[in-house]
Scaffold this motif. Sequence first.
Motif, PDB file in Angstrom:
ATOM      1  N   CYS A 127     -58.603   6.888 -36.491  1.00  0.00           N
ATOM      2  CA  CYS A 127     -58.141   8.491 -36.158  1.00  0.00           C
ATOM      3  C   CYS A 127     -56.496   8.271 -36.620  1.00  0.00           C
ATOM      4  CB  CYS A 127     -58.925   9.310 -35.599  1.00  0.00           C
ATOM      5  SG  CYS A 127     -58.194   8.615 -33.998  1.00  0.00           S
ATOM      6  N   ILE A 128     -56.526   9.497 -36.779  1.00  0.00           N
ATOM      7  CA  ILE A 128     -55.116   9.574 -36.477  1.00  0.00           C
ATOM      8  C   ILE A 128     -54.508  10.854 -35.912  1.00  0.00           C
ATOM      9  CG2 ILE A 128     -52.516  10.159 -38.417  1.00  0.00           C
ATOM     10  CD1 ILE A 128     -53.343   8.925 -40.212  1.00  0.00           C
ATOM     11  N   VAL A 129     -53.969  10.984 -35.101  1.00  0.00           N
ATOM     12  CA  VAL A 129     -53.792  12.065 -34.281  1.00  0.00           C
ATOM     13  C   VAL A 129     -52.034  12.190 -33.879  1.00  0.00           C
ATOM     14  CG1 VAL A 129     -55.649  11.522 -33.286  1.00  0.00           C
ATOM     15  CG2 VAL A 129     -54.019  10.620 -32.154  1.00  0.00           C
ATOM     16  N   PRO A 130     -52.084  13.680 -33.441  1.00  0.00           N
ATOM     17  CA  PRO A 130     -50.394  13.871 -33.346  1.00  0.00           C
ATOM     18  C   PRO A 130     -50.498  12.946 -31.583  1.00  0.00           C
ATOM     19  CG  PRO A 130     -51.686  16.210 -33.453  1.00  0.00           C
ATOM     20  CD  PRO A 130     -52.961  14.957 -33.336  1.00  0.00           C
ATOM     21  N   SER A 131     -49.111  12.471 -32.274  1.00  0.00           N
ATOM     22  CA  SER A 131     -48.680  12.017 -30.256  1.00  0.00           C
ATOM     23  C   SER A 131     -48.246  13.074 -29.691  1.00  0.00           C
ATOM     24  CB  SER A 131     -47.495  11.107 -30.494  1.00  0.00           C
ATOM     25  OG  SER A 131     -46.866  11.703 -30.794  1.00  0.00           O
ATOM     26  N   SER A 132     -48.213  13.873 -29.385  1.00  0.00           N
ATOM     27  CA  SER A 132     -48.628  15.085 -28.390  1.00  0.00           C
ATOM     28  C   SER A 132     -49.417  15.430 -28.032  1.00  0.00           C
ATOM     29  CB  SER A 132     -47.982  16.144 -29.069  1.00  0.00           C
ATOM     30  OG  SER A 132     -48.939  17.096 -29.976  1.00  0.00           O
TER      31      SER A 132
END
Lengths: 366, 366
Positions: free
Chosen positions: A130-135
């Motif tokens: 997956c690609i997720v916001p680092s926040s």
Amino acid sequence: MIIYFFVRSKSPAVRRKMDGVVESKEWYLAAYSPEGVPTSDNLKLRTVTLSLASHSIPDHHVSLQILFISVDPYLRTRLTGTLDGLFIPQYQPNQVITAYAVGKVVGSKDSKYREGDLVLAPSAPVAEYCIVPSSSILRKIDSASGISLPDYLSALGVPGFAAWVGIVVLGDPKPGSNVFISAASGAVGMSAGQLAKIRGCRVIGSTGSDDKVKLIKEEFGYDDGFNYNKESDYDAALSKYFPNGIDVYLDNVGGKMLESVLNHVNKHARIALCGMISQYNKVWTEREGVRNLLNMVGKQVRMEGFMLESYWNRFGDFAKDMEGYIKEGKVTSKNKINVGIESFLDSLASLFTSSNIGKVVVQLNN
Amino acid sequence: MIIYFFVRSKSPAVRRKMDGVVESKEWYLAAYSPEGVPTSDNLKLRTVTLSLASHSIPDHHVSLQILFISVDPYLRTRLTGTLDGLFIPQYQPNQVITAYAVGKVVGSKDSKYREGDLVLAPSAPVAEYCIVPSSSILRKIDSASGISLPDYLSALGVPGFAAWVGIVVLGDPKPGSNVFISAASGAVGMSAGQLAKIRGCRVIGSTGSDDKVKLIKEEFGYDDGFNYNKESDYDAALSKYFPNGIDVYLDNVGGKMLESVLNHVNKHARIALCGMISQYNKVWTEREGVRNLLNMVGKQVRMEGFMLESYWNRFGDFAKDMEGYIKEGKVTSKNKINVGIESFLDSLASLFTSSNIGKVVVQLNN
């Protein structure tokens, strides 16, 4: 010490990784399940292709390879199609579902994260990549800690944190307090019992088999326990195990057990409502009513429901405590590890059958 | 400014007062009443003779002429013969029952009290005269306060104190909070609504008739209210009156109303359980079960039962606040005064028929 996935693997997905594209299996919501245990009519597996190439990762995002997924009862309440009970936003039709996971950073557009970092992602897609916001990342895992990755999803994860909030923050028992914990051999119960023992309490658990009663006494430090499937009369059982009444109750089941507890509470008892697994597969009008709430008045009981979302600011305190306890051997976890993302649905369903001991985790083998 | 009883009265009892002996009517427990509204089978009136002569009063005791008796729903729970619900000790067979009262000191063996002093006695015999330990007296009444004696049993008494604990201590609403109060025209509800308005809340009440709805709006400052006898669907009513949900609920009734409230609570709502008048006349297994406690988890609700016994150390704070509000006209009470100790049983029964507005008090005419 982290061996990169794309070095050691030979799968087709990995070969594609050379151009930054992977195939990733993921679970998505096919149809809501208002009642009963969710089935393959409700959750389905599909394979998607995903570009993890650097130009595909937005700023302040990371790409993750998911290593372990935490399978928790609350997920079931996100599949009903009705916003009640835990009031967690419902999964959306045709969208990948999410869960608490351990991931490995395979690409980063955030200077705080580097390839190979292991991270805790509380709301990661139930997917291989997956690609997720680092926040959305809770924190990095110190791979030198000596603590196993599954333990980061049990004693150091959602259930351990829930046990800590329920026992330490809300229950706040004193040395010698009489503490009762339901679903004692479950993921929350195993940590909760040990935390209460660390506080010097007398701790009794209820669980679903004689073997589990033995386990909570021998491995999780409970003073005693009973098999609720053999006790036709919970009131009698509680009279036997709590001759001096109950000071703190960590409720993981709701329904009849909660009602019976209210017949045995001491003055100023505290009840932390962690979840009600006996009630999740029913619409609310079919749930078991608790008839003796009046006892809360006379015994001046405080009952409080909680969700971890309100306690993330305490996660650091919790993790410091719990890492210490794990290293000192004061808290141990039993983890049931099912292998392969394919096992996620059966793993979720297994939470409702009393078949498990401890924490259910899916280990991905991508 | 206190006119002594034995100066102004001409009754036979008073003539006997010359030799220190009075006839005193008192209510005693004839038989427990597990269910239903108590009747003359349960409580009976008798006349006893009592020496109030100085030599009959032990050290650290006072003799009292009772002037006003507070008639409160909790008394009913002391007549069941079963220690549950409010867990207040049961009245004993053949013994005089007790209640919160205003008395006048007619004899004293304690230097703190003098003849003519008016006092609050939280556990006075329901009788015309009595001798009680001076330690059982809560405090003296300042007869120059300008506050009527019945108000010392309503806004300044048990129900006002309960309203203050429920709203100020446990509910702790903020300006603009959405506050719901059941039994709003009752003794607790009338003070509670006014206290919530003083805090700048939006306050809605439920009560048993259209006239009472009018009353709580016109006299007790409620923003709005509804007649629960006309609303077949409490959920619909709460949706209408709380489009933005409920932040604080002071529960005086329990059962179905409490269940409906739990469908409308906001995150981190607080529910103070003051009592459950809809449930007092039923054994617990026949009470209405609340089926949606799971909502307490998702909405992270704190529900807390309370009894005034744990808050007497706050009574001074309460009384200071409340006397100020009464003098400033910010809190007013409506008192239903029934005359003669003979009226006590009917007064108690009337609490369960929706026939009353405000605080029911028995004024003795001895």
